[in-house]
Scaffold this active site. Structure first.
Site, PDB file in Angstrom:
ATOM      1  CE  LYS A  22      -1.905   1.853   3.987  1.00 18.38           C
ATOM      2  NZ  LYS A  22      -1.656   3.261   4.172  1.00 18.38           N
ATOM      3  CG  ASN A  23       2.080   2.915   3.562  1.00 18.56           C
ATOM      4  OD1 ASN A  23       0.942   3.300   3.240  1.00 18.56           O
ATOM      5  ND2 ASN A  23       2.397   2.663   4.818  1.00 18.56           N
ATOM      6  NE  ARG A  93      -0.856  12.016   7.230  1.00 17.56           N
ATOM      7  CZ  ARG A  93      -1.097  13.201   7.749  1.00 17.56           C
ATOM      8  NH1 ARG A  93      -2.326  13.625   7.900  1.00 17.56           N
ATOM      9  NH2 ARG A  93      -0.127  13.981   8.115  1.00 17.56           N
ATOM     10  CB  CYS A 117      -5.305   6.378   9.857  1.00 20.57           C
ATOM     11  SG  CYS A 117      -6.059   5.000   8.998  1.00 20.57           S
ATOM     12  NE  ARG A 122      -0.315  10.003  10.239  1.00 18.57           N
ATOM     13  CZ  ARG A 122      -0.714   9.107   9.333  1.00 18.57           C
ATOM     14  NH1 ARG A 122      -2.002   8.876   9.160  1.00 18.57           N
ATOM     15  NH2 ARG A 122       0.152   8.461   8.603  1.00 18.57           N
ATOM     16  N   PRO A 123       1.789  16.180  11.706  1.00 19.06           N
ATOM     17  CG  PRO A 123       3.586  17.051  12.938  1.00 19.06           C
ATOM     18  CD  PRO A 123       2.560  15.950  12.946  1.00 19.06           C
ATOM     19  CB  ILE A 124       2.902  17.925   6.357  1.00 15.72           C
ATOM     20  CG1 ILE A 124       2.054  19.197   6.217  1.00 15.72           C
ATOM     21  CG2 ILE A 124       2.021  16.692   6.348  1.00 15.72           C
ATOM     22  CD1 ILE A 124       1.487  19.354   4.794  1.00 15.72           C
ATOM     23  CG  ASP A 125       7.058  19.961  10.949  1.00 14.66           C
ATOM     24  OD1 ASP A 125       6.257  19.035  11.164  1.00 14.66           O
ATOM     25  OD2 ASP A 125       8.220  19.960  11.396  1.00 14.66           O
ATOM     26  CD  GLN A 126      10.983  18.049   9.830  1.00 10.06           C
ATOM     27  OE1 GLN A 126      12.126  17.959   9.369  1.00 10.06           O
ATOM     28  NE2 GLN A 126      10.647  18.993  10.697  1.00 10.06           N
ATOM     29  CG  ASP A 307       2.146   1.379   9.748  1.00  2.87           C
ATOM     30  OD1 ASP A 307       1.696   2.226  10.538  1.00  2.87           O
ATOM     31  OD2 ASP A 307       2.576   1.661   8.617  1.00  2.87           O
ATOM     32  NE  ARG A 400      -7.870   5.327   4.881  1.00  2.00           N
ATOM     33  CZ  ARG A 400      -8.444   6.365   5.487  1.00  2.00           C
ATOM     34  NH1 ARG A 400      -8.891   6.279   6.686  1.00  2.00           N
ATOM     35  NH2 ARG A 400      -8.514   7.500   4.909  1.00  2.00           N
TER      36      ARG A 400
HETATM   37  N1  EPU Z   1       6.471  14.046  11.620  1.00  2.00           N
HETATM   38  C1  EPU Z   1       6.558  15.384  11.925  1.00  2.00           C
HETATM   39  N2  EPU Z   1       6.568  16.278  10.888  1.00  2.00           N
HETATM   40  C2  EPU Z   1       6.499  15.872   9.598  1.00  2.00           C
HETATM   41  C3  EPU Z   1       6.396  14.516   9.289  1.00  2.00           C
HETATM   42  C4  EPU Z   1       6.386  13.603  10.339  1.00  2.00           C
HETATM   43  O1  EPU Z   1       6.621  15.775  13.089  1.00  2.00           O
HETATM   44  O2  EPU Z   1       6.523  16.740   8.711  1.00  2.00           O
HETATM   45  C5  EPU Z   1       6.483  13.043  12.720  1.00  2.00           C
HETATM   46  C6  EPU Z   1       5.149  12.303  12.825  1.00  2.00           C
HETATM   47  O3  EPU Z   1       4.247  13.004  13.635  1.00  2.00           O
HETATM   48  C7  EPU Z   1       5.587  10.982  13.401  1.00  2.00           C
HETATM   49  C8  EPU Z   1       6.969  10.756  12.786  1.00  2.00           C
HETATM   50  O4  EPU Z   1       7.421  12.033  12.376  1.00  2.00           O
HETATM   51  O5  EPU Z   1       5.733  11.079  14.789  1.00  2.00           O
HETATM   52  C9  EPU Z   1       7.015   9.816  11.603  1.00  2.00           C
HETATM   53  O6  EPU Z   1       6.016  10.180  10.632  1.00  2.00           O
HETATM   54  P1  EPU Z   1       6.169   9.818   9.093  1.00  2.00           P
HETATM   55  O7  EPU Z   1       6.245  11.088   8.333  1.00  2.00           O
HETATM   56  O8  EPU Z   1       7.266   8.827   8.935  1.00  2.00           O
HETATM   57  O9  EPU Z   1       4.776   9.122   8.796  1.00  2.00           O
HETATM   58  P2  EPU Z   1       3.822   9.341   7.561  1.00  2.00           P
HETATM   59  O10 EPU Z   1       4.619   9.566   6.330  1.00  2.00           O
HETATM   60  O11 EPU Z   1       2.754  10.288   7.886  1.00  2.00           O
HETATM   61  C10 EPU Z   1       3.875   6.821   6.888  1.00  2.00           C
HETATM   62  C11 EPU Z   1       2.864   5.758   6.585  1.00  2.00           C
HETATM   63  C12 EPU Z   1       2.183   5.337   7.868  1.00  2.00           C
HETATM   64  C13 EPU Z   1       3.231   4.866   8.866  1.00  2.00           C
HETATM   65  C14 EPU Z   1       4.320   5.917   9.070  1.00  2.00           C
HETATM   66  C15 EPU Z   1       5.477   5.448   9.920  1.00  2.00           C
HETATM   67  C16 EPU Z   1       2.159   6.317   4.367  1.00  2.00           C
HETATM   68  C17 EPU Z   1       1.098   6.854   3.491  1.00  2.00           C
HETATM   69  N3  EPU Z   1       1.885   6.297   5.661  1.00  2.00           N
HETATM   70  O12 EPU Z   1       3.158   7.894   7.464  1.00  2.00           O
HETATM   71  O13 EPU Z   1       1.350   4.251   7.511  1.00  2.00           O
HETATM   72  O14 EPU Z   1       2.623   4.614  10.111  1.00  2.00           O
HETATM   73  O15 EPU Z   1       4.859   6.306   7.780  1.00  2.00           O
HETATM   74  O16 EPU Z   1       6.083   4.317   9.366  1.00  2.00           O
HETATM   75  O17 EPU Z   1       3.195   5.889   3.899  1.00  2.00           O
HETATM   76  C18 EPU Z   1      -0.474   2.804   7.708  1.00  2.00           C
HETATM   77  O18 EPU Z   1      -0.092   2.247   6.677  1.00  2.00           O
HETATM   78  O19 EPU Z   1      -1.395   2.338   8.447  1.00  2.00           O
HETATM   79  C19 EPU Z   1       0.153   4.048   8.133  1.00  2.00           C
HETATM   80  C20 EPU Z   1      -0.386   4.839   9.029  1.00  2.00           C
END
Ligand code: EPU
Length: 421
Positions: A22-23, A93, A117, A122-126, A307, A400
């Protein structure tokens, strides 16, 4: 709204074939916006996140065809729109990857903030920090992110992530692919789907190296051409079936997996007393008496995946002794399912980032509610292992990310059916 009815207590037996990841799929499909030509993508899972993403792409002007099961053919040559449909974007997401893809191809994008979910903030500042490092001007509201080339234009840059974010690594890789110059992402995420995305983009003509290590380098290229790519198997779907086999004391051959990607999960199941046999592209999981307690800490890859937190928690809840489960990626993830598991007889005490799980002999069927994808998967495993009948509500979350779950589980002997409310 639909729910699943599960009559528990039956060990899962037989063979299950794992679908495409999926991811990886939800990163590769938006990345196909960069390709000037026809991309044939194989092993695409038929799950609702993918279906929504394909609708968003089609709405942007991508020609989407699904000539056979698991195959998607995309032609992005005629896309001109840079504002994806807001209501569809909010349904998942991974729609945030449209930001990087549209920015790279059209130097601008206007994308609603993603949904998906909601088990944590789940911020996207990075992601934004990355786009700024590539020369973008970013305007953020509570609803939208607007991106455009800044006064000096878009070009490669250096980004050091504050944490190894999967989403930010993917988004910056996609955004940098068509920009002039070199981009370096430091403290990059190393998950298998990061490598899969890099392999996809490289197959189409990108120049990305280091994916799978913590430094990824992207040498921008002028254009990508079409090609064919096969998505890797889903690590978490495989782990979920393995946990279900362990929890029910079953005997399962999990086919179409990359055993290397599964090591963090297989080693924990082995510690819990499950017999594991690795083959080239399959893993046999065989229950061997009552599960034993263990200690797990979730970590970015190659650590134990967040996950799989909820699914291993179910195994712990019926293991002998006291297990400790520490979450280090999303602290609030326990709240999505622990109360539901307790209503089935589990004994879980949450103390900060750690759940202390005292194993009970048996879980009992109950009516429970899925609050996110993996929480839903865990409740299904609990239902399969429990005595009596379990109803899992809100299964749209599960759908999903798990392709044909009812069909696959039924083939393994599970008594599970989907009921529309
Ligand atoms: N984070 C920040 N700022 C950012 C991005 C992340 O503070 O800009 C923090 C998050 O809050 C979290 C950590 O960094 O504490 C890691 O987040 P990451 O960005 O790695 O997660 P994501 O990209 O939002 C993906 C998967 C998730 C999986 C996580 C961790 C996708 C679409 N989603 O999420 O998958 O849990 O990586 O491996 O790839 C799932 O499949 O059920 C799922 C939730």
């Amino acid at each position: 709204m639909a729910r699943y009815e599960i009559k528990g207590g039956i060990p899962l037996r037989g063979k299950v074939t794992i679908s495409g990841a999926k991811n990886a799929a939800v990163a590769i499909l938006p990345a196909a916006l960069l390709v000037n030509g026809v991309c044939r993508i194989e092993n695409v899972p038929d799950i609702s996140d993918v279906r929504i993403l394909l609708s968003i792409l089609e709405d942007l002007g991508v020609t989407v065809q699904c000539p056979e099961k698991g195959v998607v053919v995309l032609d992005s040559s005629n896309v001109t729109r840079t504002e994806p449909n807001e209501s569809m974007v909010k349904q998942l997401r991974a729609s945030y990857y449209l930001m990087g893809a549209l920015l790279s191809r059209f130097q601008k994008a206007h994308v609603a903030l993603p949904g998906g979910c909601n088990f944590a903030v789940r911020p996207i500042d990075q992601h934004i920090k990355g786009f700024v490092a590539l020369g973008a001007d970013v305007e953020e509201t509570e609803e939208f992110v607007s991106l455009k080339a800044g006064p000096n234009g878009l070009r490669g840059g250096r980004v050091s992530l504050d944490m190894a974010s999967v989403g930010a690594t993917v988004n910056i890789m996609i955004a940098a692919t068509l920009l002039p110059g070199q981009t370096i992402i430091e403290n990059a995420a190393k998950e298998p789907h990061i490598v899969d995305l890099a392999n996809f983009l490289n197959t189409m003509g990108a120049r990305i190296s280091g994916a799978g290590t913590d430094t990824v380098k992207i040498h921008g290229v002028e254009r990508l051409q079409g090609g064919t790519y096969v998505i890797i198997p889903d690590q978490i779907e495989a782990g979920t079936y393995m946990a279900a086999a362990a929890a029910t004391g079953g005997d399962l051959l999990v086919e179409n997996v990359i055993p290397k990607h599964m090591e963090c999960i297989t080693s924990k199941l082995a510690e819990m007393g499950v017999e594991i046999i690795n083959y080239d592209d399959a893993i046999r999981v065989r229950g061997n008496g009552r599960l034993r307690h263990t200690t797990v800490k979730t970590l970015p890859y190659p650590g134990f995946p967040t996950d799989m937190q909820a699914q291993i928690c179910v195994c712990m809840s019926i293991a002998s002794g006291v297990s400790r489960l520490t979450e280090s990626v999303y602290e609030t993830r326990f709240f999505g399912y622990c109360t539901e598991l307790e209503s089935m007889g589990a004994d879980i005490q949450i103390s900060g980032k750690t759940a202390i799980v005292t194993g009970t002999e048996c879980l009992y069927g109950a009516t429970v509610t899925a609050r996110d994808l993996r929480a839903g998967a865990a409740l299904i495993i609990a239902g399969l292992a429990a005595e009596g009948t379990t109803w899992v509500k809100n299964v749209h979350y599960v759908e999903r990310g798990y392709e044909r779950l009812i069909e696959k589980m039924t083939q393994l002997g599970a008594q599970i059916r989907r009921v529309e409310d």
